[in-house]
Design a protein around this motif. Structure first.
Motif, PDB file in Angstrom:
ATOM      1  N   UNK A 138      64.464  29.755  23.417  1.00  0.00           N
ATOM      2  CA  UNK A 138      65.769  30.375  23.809  1.00  0.00           C
ATOM      3  C   UNK A 138      65.620  31.678  24.259  1.00  0.00           C
ATOM      4  N   UNK A 139      64.555  32.650  24.163  1.00  0.00           N
ATOM      5  CA  UNK A 139      64.212  33.715  25.047  1.00  0.00           C
ATOM      6  C   UNK A 139      62.896  33.667  25.420  1.00  0.00           C
ATOM      7  N   UNK A 140      62.469  33.628  26.649  1.00  0.00           N
ATOM      8  CA  UNK A 140      61.061  33.695  27.077  1.00  0.00           C
ATOM      9  C   UNK A 140      61.097  34.881  27.815  1.00  0.00           C
ATOM     10  N   UNK A 141      60.449  35.892  27.335  1.00  0.00           N
ATOM     11  CA  UNK A 141      60.489  37.335  28.038  1.00  0.00           C
ATOM     12  C   UNK A 141      59.701  37.237  29.264  1.00  0.00           C
ATOM     13  N   UNK A 142      58.902  36.372  29.699  1.00  0.00           N
ATOM     14  CA  UNK A 142      58.373  36.227  30.944  1.00  0.00           C
ATOM     15  C   UNK A 142      59.182  35.607  31.982  1.00  0.00           C
ATOM     16  N   UNK A 143      60.371  35.235  31.758  1.00  0.00           N
ATOM     17  CA  UNK A 143      61.415  34.478  32.612  1.00  0.00           C
ATOM     18  C   UNK A 143      62.750  35.469  32.915  1.00  0.00           C
ATOM     19  N   UNK A 144      62.875  35.962  34.057  1.00  0.00           N
ATOM     20  CA  UNK A 144      63.929  36.803  34.177  1.00  0.00           C
ATOM     21  C   UNK A 144      65.174  36.087  33.913  1.00  0.00           C
ATOM     22  N   UNK A 145      65.169  34.575  34.253  1.00  0.00           N
ATOM     23  CA  UNK A 145      66.481  33.977  34.140  1.00  0.00           C
ATOM     24  C   UNK A 145      66.595  33.649  32.586  1.00  0.00           C
ATOM     25  N   UNK A 146      65.762  33.649  31.730  1.00  0.00           N
ATOM     26  CA  UNK A 146      65.808  33.320  30.212  1.00  0.00           C
ATOM     27  C   UNK A 146      66.316  34.756  29.691  1.00  0.00           C
ATOM     28  N   UNK A 147      65.744  35.711  29.946  1.00  0.00           N
ATOM     29  CA  UNK A 147      66.149  37.146  29.574  1.00  0.00           C
ATOM     30  C   UNK A 147      67.770  37.277  29.923  1.00  0.00           C
ATOM     31  N   UNK A 148      68.196  37.120  31.129  1.00  0.00           N
ATOM     32  CA  UNK A 148      69.427  37.297  31.747  1.00  0.00           C
ATOM     33  C   UNK A 148      70.549  36.694  30.619  1.00  0.00           C
ATOM     34  N   UNK A 149      70.028  35.189  30.588  1.00  0.00           N
ATOM     35  CA  UNK A 149      70.880  34.304  29.794  1.00  0.00           C
ATOM     36  C   UNK A 149      71.349  34.893  28.355  1.00  0.00           C
ATOM     37  N   UNK A 150      70.144  35.363  27.795  1.00  0.00           N
ATOM     38  CA  UNK A 150      69.906  35.872  26.392  1.00  0.00           C
ATOM     39  C   UNK A 150      70.828  37.095  26.384  1.00  0.00           C
ATOM     40  N   UNK A 151      70.769  37.979  27.324  1.00  0.00           N
ATOM     41  CA  UNK A 151      71.348  39.269  27.192  1.00  0.00           C
ATOM     42  C   UNK A 151      72.818  38.991  27.383  1.00  0.00           C
ATOM     43  N   UNK A 152      73.212  37.795  28.199  1.00  0.00           N
ATOM     44  CA  UNK A 152      74.782  37.736  28.470  1.00  0.00           C
ATOM     45  C   UNK A 152      75.269  37.053  26.853  1.00  0.00           C
ATOM     46  N   UNK A 153      74.525  36.454  26.441  1.00  0.00           N
ATOM     47  CA  UNK A 153      75.114  35.804  25.003  1.00  0.00           C
ATOM     48  C   UNK A 153      74.973  36.824  24.023  1.00  0.00           C
ATOM     49  N   UNK A 154      74.025  37.397  23.789  1.00  0.00           N
ATOM     50  CA  UNK A 154      73.904  38.388  22.862  1.00  0.00           C
ATOM     51  C   UNK A 154      74.928  39.739  22.843  1.00  0.00           C
ATOM     52  N   UNK A 155      75.237  40.202  24.010  1.00  0.00           N
ATOM     53  CA  UNK A 155      75.928  41.075  24.444  1.00  0.00           C
ATOM     54  C   UNK A 155      75.600  42.380  23.479  1.00  0.00           C
ATOM     55  N   UNK A 156      74.218  42.787  23.573  1.00  0.00           N
ATOM     56  CA  UNK A 156      73.661  43.740  22.577  1.00  0.00           C
ATOM     57  C   UNK A 156      74.028  45.413  22.919  1.00  0.00           C
ATOM     58  N   UNK A 157      74.009  46.231  21.805  1.00  0.00           N
ATOM     59  CA  UNK A 157      73.883  47.690  22.061  1.00  0.00           C
ATOM     60  C   UNK A 157      72.682  48.165  22.346  1.00  0.00           C
ATOM     61  N   UNK A 158      71.559  47.291  21.773  1.00  0.00           N
ATOM     62  CA  UNK A 158      70.136  47.838  21.535  1.00  0.00           C
ATOM     63  C   UNK A 158      69.317  46.607  21.556  1.00  0.00           C
ATOM     64  N   UNK A 159      68.088  46.652  22.447  1.00  0.00           N
ATOM     65  CA  UNK A 159      67.343  45.667  22.670  1.00  0.00           C
ATOM     66  C   UNK A 159      66.009  46.016  22.061  1.00  0.00           C
ATOM     67  N   UNK A 160      65.438  45.351  21.106  1.00  0.00           N
ATOM     68  CA  UNK A 160      63.998  45.434  20.523  1.00  0.00           C
ATOM     69  C   UNK A 160      62.979  44.389  20.955  1.00  0.00           C
ATOM     70  N   UNK A 161      62.009  44.771  21.498  1.00  0.00           N
ATOM     71  CA  UNK A 161      61.122  43.653  21.707  1.00  0.00           C
ATOM     72  C   UNK A 161      59.795  43.543  20.452  1.00  0.00           C
ATOM     73  N   UNK A 162      59.957  42.550  19.892  1.00  0.00           N
ATOM     74  CA  UNK A 162      58.982  42.124  18.759  1.00  0.00           C
ATOM     75  C   UNK A 162      58.073  41.229  19.153  1.00  0.00           C
ATOM     76  N   UNK A 163      58.071  40.872  20.434  1.00  0.00           N
ATOM     77  CA  UNK A 163      57.198  39.622  20.988  1.00  0.00           C
ATOM     78  C   UNK A 163      56.114  40.102  21.616  1.00  0.00           C
TER      79      UNK A 163
END
Length: 304
Positions: A34-59
């Motif tokens: 669902x979110x592969x942080x090594x893929x810019x496309x995967x990140x972009x899709x997750x960002x669009x769907x989540x519409x966050x106010x803050x991003x936390x990297x626990x991976x």
């Protein structure tokens, strides 16, 4: 507030979901595919769907010994991926929180490390995490790097669970007594994000809220001292404790070199964010309650 968390099943990710949720924040915790942080496309899709106010990297790639033979994979996750995620947050105008490690230091200072000390990692894992710090800060000036150490929780694999298992299986357990640091419980790392989040969302680039911070438990101890406390707590819950033998690092060789003294000074995060290093002994009690049930008797807790 909506928070996108890279990672879902790890110790810190699970704690983040629980703590942020308890504070009334909505969380979206994702991991591959669902979110592969090594893929810019995967990140972009997750960002669009989540519409966050803050991003936390626990991976993270945290297999310290395996990284010695697989540094390219560790670098892809810990550095390239971290930078891509931080950059995506920056492009959306969002602050970013990233977890790092005491392994960025070689452990030879002889005193607790501050954020001003020059990193000098001795192994692949530390090198990739340091590269990740630099990638994150270069990609997003509204980033917080939280360096921590010896992370434990009731979830996942960690030292507490390993000691409890060995205590059940063996009459004697040997633990290194010449490596110094501090246990840190995932709940406390998550609580720090909850405490910082409102300021991070509101603060502009250049605010003192952003940058590198150290956050571990307190007080400092050794792996042997930590093991003493674990077995004492287990005994107080009716479990038989093994004989605990103190050994030197050279008696327990590992593929990667561990820093001998990776104590971190946590004064900066207290000064700027009002977050004090939590007493790991309280965290251990809560962890043992979850893993072994409440105390049934008294036992003297060893310290090291």
């Amino acid at each position: 507030m909506r928070v996108l968390i890279a990672g879902r099943e790890g110790q810190v990710a699970r704690a983040l979901v629980a703590k942020l949720g308890a504070a009334g924040h909505a969380t979206v915790a994702l991991e591959p595919p669902a979110l592969d942080i090594t893929s810019a496309d995967s990140i972009a899709a997750a960002m669009r769907e989540a519409t966050p106010d803050l991003v936390v990297n626990a991976a993270a790639y945290t297999a310290v010994d395996r990284a010695e033979d697989d540094e390219a994979t560790a670098l892809a996750v810990n550095a390239t991926g971290a930078g891509l995620l931080a950059g995506a947050a920056a492009a959306a105008g969002l602050p970013f929180v990233h977890y790092s490690t005491d392994y960025v230091f070689d452990g030879t200072k002889g005193a607790p490390y501050t954020e001003e000390d020059a990193p000098s990692p001795t192994g692949a894992y530390g090198r990739t995490k340091l590269a990740g710090e630099r990638a994150v800060l270069a990609a997003n000036p509204r980033s917080v790097i939280l360096r921590t150490a010896w992370v434990c929780s009731p979830d996942g694999g960690n030292f507490v669970k390993t000691m409890l298992r060995l205590g059940r299986e063996r009459p004697q357990v040997s633990v290194v007594a010449d490596q110094h640091g501090a246990p840190t419980f995932a709940d406390d790392l998550a609580a720090a994000v909850v405490a910082m989040a409102p300021r991070l969302v509101a603060a502009p680039a250049g605010d003192a809220a952003f940058g590198v911070f150290h956050l571990t438990g307190a007080p400092h101890t050794t792996w042997h001292g930590f093991a003493e406390a674990i077995f004492a707590g287990a005994a107080a819950r009716g479990q038989k404790a093994p004989e605990l033998r103190a050994i030197a690092t050279h008696e327990y060789p590992t593929r990667a070199v561990r820093p001998a003294d990776s104590r971190l000074d946590c004064g900066k995060i207290e000064r700027i964010h009002g977050i004090r290093a939590a007493d790991w002994r309280a965290g251990l009690e809560a962890c043992l309650d979850a893993l072994a049930g409440p105390r049934t008797g008294r036992a003297d807790e060893g310290r090291g």
